[in-house]
Design an enzyme around this catalytic site. Structure first.
Site, PDB file in Angstrom:
ATOM      1  N   ASN A  29     -29.040  50.589   7.033  1.00  0.00           N
ATOM      2  CA  ASN A  29     -28.723  50.405   5.611  1.00  0.00           C
ATOM      3  C   ASN A  29     -28.932  48.945   5.203  1.00  0.00           C
ATOM      4  O   ASN A  29     -29.475  48.657   4.137  1.00  0.00           O
ATOM      5  CB  ASN A  29     -27.294  50.856   5.318  1.00  0.00           C
ATOM      6  CG  ASN A  29     -27.190  52.363   5.181  1.00  0.00           C
ATOM      7  OD1 ASN A  29     -27.533  52.923   4.144  1.00  0.00           O
ATOM      8  ND2 ASN A  29     -26.752  53.018   6.243  1.00  0.00           N
ATOM      9  N   ARG A  83      -3.724  41.842  14.163  1.00  0.00           N
ATOM     10  CA  ARG A  83      -4.702  42.413  13.215  1.00  0.00           C
ATOM     11  C   ARG A  83      -4.704  41.589  11.910  1.00  0.00           C
ATOM     12  O   ARG A  83      -5.737  41.401  11.289  1.00  0.00           O
ATOM     13  CB  ARG A  83      -4.279  43.862  12.950  1.00  0.00           C
ATOM     14  CG  ARG A  83      -5.265  44.667  12.184  1.00  0.00           C
ATOM     15  CD  ARG A  83      -6.399  45.153  13.056  1.00  0.00           C
ATOM     16  NE  ARG A  83      -7.370  45.841  12.210  1.00  0.00           N
ATOM     17  CZ  ARG A  83      -8.261  46.700  12.637  1.00  0.00           C
ATOM     18  NH1 ARG A  83      -8.361  46.992  13.909  1.00  0.00           N
ATOM     19  NH2 ARG A  83      -9.099  47.266  11.797  1.00  0.00           N
ATOM     20  N   MET A 108     -17.314  49.440  10.998  1.00  0.00           N
ATOM     21  CA  MET A 108     -16.368  50.460  11.456  1.00  0.00           C
ATOM     22  C   MET A 108     -14.960  49.894  11.644  1.00  0.00           C
ATOM     23  O   MET A 108     -14.291  50.167  12.642  1.00  0.00           O
ATOM     24  CB  MET A 108     -16.882  51.110  12.743  1.00  0.00           C
ATOM     25  CG  MET A 108     -18.257  51.739  12.596  1.00  0.00           C
ATOM     26  SD  MET A 108     -18.372  52.995  11.283  1.00  0.00           S
ATOM     27  CE  MET A 108     -17.634  54.399  12.111  1.00  0.00           C
ATOM     28  N   VAL A 111     -10.286  47.015   6.734  1.00  0.00           N
ATOM     29  CA  VAL A 111      -9.838  45.645   6.446  1.00  0.00           C
ATOM     30  C   VAL A 111      -8.380  45.674   5.983  1.00  0.00           C
ATOM     31  O   VAL A 111      -7.851  46.715   5.616  1.00  0.00           O
ATOM     32  CB  VAL A 111     -10.737  44.952   5.385  1.00  0.00           C
ATOM     33  CG1 VAL A 111     -12.169  44.860   5.881  1.00  0.00           C
ATOM     34  CG2 VAL A 111     -10.632  45.644   4.038  1.00  0.00           C
ATOM     35  N   ASN A 125     -18.359  50.247  -0.001  1.00  0.00           N
ATOM     36  CA  ASN A 125     -18.565  50.895   1.304  1.00  0.00           C
ATOM     37  C   ASN A 125     -19.485  52.096   1.144  1.00  0.00           C
ATOM     38  O   ASN A 125     -19.497  52.741   0.101  1.00  0.00           O
ATOM     39  CB  ASN A 125     -17.218  51.384   1.858  1.00  0.00           C
ATOM     40  CG  ASN A 125     -17.358  52.082   3.195  1.00  0.00           C
ATOM     41  OD1 ASN A 125     -18.026  51.578   4.106  1.00  0.00           O
ATOM     42  ND2 ASN A 125     -16.757  53.241   3.345  1.00  0.00           N
ATOM     43  N   THR A 126     -20.255  52.383   2.183  1.00  0.00           N
ATOM     44  CA  THR A 126     -21.003  53.637   2.199  1.00  0.00           C
ATOM     45  C   THR A 126     -20.471  54.510   3.324  1.00  0.00           C
ATOM     46  O   THR A 126     -20.227  54.041   4.433  1.00  0.00           O
ATOM     47  CB  THR A 126     -22.526  53.389   2.299  1.00  0.00           C
ATOM     48  OG1 THR A 126     -23.170  54.661   2.316  1.00  0.00           O
ATOM     49  CG2 THR A 126     -22.933  52.580   3.513  1.00  0.00           C
ATOM     50  N   HIS A 127     -20.281  55.797   2.997  1.00  0.00           N
ATOM     51  CA  HIS A 127     -19.638  56.727   3.938  1.00  0.00           C
ATOM     52  C   HIS A 127     -20.513  57.975   4.088  1.00  0.00           C
ATOM     53  O   HIS A 127     -21.003  58.506   3.089  1.00  0.00           O
ATOM     54  CB  HIS A 127     -18.253  57.104   3.399  1.00  0.00           C
ATOM     55  CG  HIS A 127     -17.523  58.041   4.298  1.00  0.00           C
ATOM     56  ND1 HIS A 127     -16.947  57.627   5.485  1.00  0.00           N
ATOM     57  CD2 HIS A 127     -17.311  59.384   4.217  1.00  0.00           C
ATOM     58  CE1 HIS A 127     -16.401  58.670   6.089  1.00  0.00           C
ATOM     59  NE2 HIS A 127     -16.614  59.742   5.339  1.00  0.00           N
TER      60      HIS A 127
HETATM   61  C1  GAR Z   1     -23.911  55.057   7.994  1.00  0.00           C
HETATM   62  O1  GAR Z   1     -24.217  56.427   7.979  1.00  0.00           O
HETATM   63  C2  GAR Z   1     -22.563  54.803   7.346  1.00  0.00           C
HETATM   64  O2  GAR Z   1     -22.272  55.682   6.313  1.00  0.00           O
HETATM   65  C3  GAR Z   1     -21.637  55.048   8.512  1.00  0.00           C
HETATM   66  O3  GAR Z   1     -22.278  54.426   9.584  1.00  0.00           O
HETATM   67  C4  GAR Z   1     -23.685  54.547   9.409  1.00  0.00           C
HETATM   68  C5  GAR Z   1     -24.303  53.188   9.639  1.00  0.00           C
HETATM   69  O4  GAR Z   1     -25.679  53.292   9.802  1.00  0.00           O
HETATM   70  N1  GAR Z   1     -20.358  54.499   8.239  1.00  0.00           N
HETATM   71  C6  GAR Z   1     -19.225  55.104   8.562  1.00  0.00           C
HETATM   72  O5  GAR Z   1     -19.175  56.128   9.209  1.00  0.00           O
HETATM   73  C7  GAR Z   1     -17.980  54.396   8.094  1.00  0.00           C
HETATM   74  N2  GAR Z   1     -16.843  55.268   8.163  1.00  0.00           N
HETATM   75  P1  GAR Z   1     -26.577  51.975   9.939  1.00  0.00           P
HETATM   76  O6  GAR Z   1     -25.855  51.037  10.912  1.00  0.00           O
HETATM   77  O7  GAR Z   1     -27.874  52.462  10.492  1.00  0.00           O
HETATM   78  O8  GAR Z   1     -26.695  51.368   8.580  1.00  0.00           O
END
Ligand code: GAR
Length: 221
Positions: A29, A83, A108, A111, A125-127
């Site tokens: 990403n 933490r 991962m 915060v 954030n992207t999920h």
């Molecule tokens: C992505 O699919 C993102 O949504 C997920 O990790 C991947 C990272 O891919 N994030 C989570 O699961 C957060 N809870 P990348 O390192 O190839 O960008």
């Protein structure tokens, strides 16, 4: 796309937005952001990646930043007594780059209070699931185990819950019967194809147009 004066994200000066991207893994990403900005130019895109931070060393996400000539930093939980101290150190490390937006792209870690006090309302954030379904660290696996026929990705602002903040945009991906055979690896790859485009589009629009958050609704101006 022609360069134009940008409507600021809250509190920021007009001009090209400063992005700090946080990663924990492969960083595809992040790469999509870097590639798009390199191709379009930071002025036309509306933002540039000024630093990449991680919670661990030796990951491809950091290598991608280094290859692009972007400064990096690492802030590991285990290097801090608590933490809260880690959260304060991460906050300072990010703040040092004076970001307009902070993007969690496969970061991962949850915060803490200090980070949210400083960057709340500008931490994206992207999920890899259609929130509010399947929050947490295993969005793809959990959706597959539940038996949903469609899943996808969600780009949202981060609040003090786990993947509960206001949703900015979502993308849909169909589940295939054979996705159960590899534990979701191929499904996650298909989600990430949609996710990369969505994240690049959303971050650019936030930076270029400005936005406001009205309760749970995000309005991009
Ligand atoms: C992505 O699919 C993102 O949504 C997920 O990790 C991947 C990272 O891919 N994030 C989570 O699961 C957060 N809870 P990348 O390192 O190839 O960008």
């Amino acid at each position: 796309m022609a360069a134009k004066p940008v409507a600021p994200v809250p509190g920021r000066r007009p001009g090209t937005g400063r992005l700090v991207v946080l990663v924990s893994g492969s960083g595809t990403n992040l790469q999509a952001l870097l590639d798009t900005i390199a191709e379009a130019g930071a002025d036309a895109y509306g933002a540039e990646v000024v630093a990449v931070g991680a919670d661990r060393e030796g990951i491809e996400g950091l290598a991608r930043a280094e290859r692009a000539g972007v400064p990096t930093f690492v802030c590991r939980v285990r290097d801090h007594a608590t933490r809260e101290e880690w959260d304060a150190a991460l906050t300072e490390a990010v703040a040092a780059h004076e970001p307009d937006l902070v993007v969690s792209a496969g970061f991962m870690k949850i915060v803490g209070k200090e980070f949210l006090a400083r960057f709340g309302g500008r931490f994206v954030n992207t999920h890899p699931a259609l929130l509010p379904s399947f929050p947490g660290a295993h969005g793809v696996r959990d959706a597959l185990a539940y038996g949903v026929r469609v899943t996808g990705c969600t780009v949202h602002f981060v609040d003090d819950g786990v993947d509960t903040g206001p949703i900015i945009a979502q993308g849909v991906v169909e589940v295939r019967d054979e996705d159960h055979e590899d534990g979701g690896a191929a499904l996650h790859e298909r989600i990430k194809e949609v996710e990369r485009r969505l994240l690049v589009d959303v971050v650019g629009r936030l930076a270029r147009n400005g936005y406001r958050i009205e309760g749970r609704k995000v309005v991009i101006q």
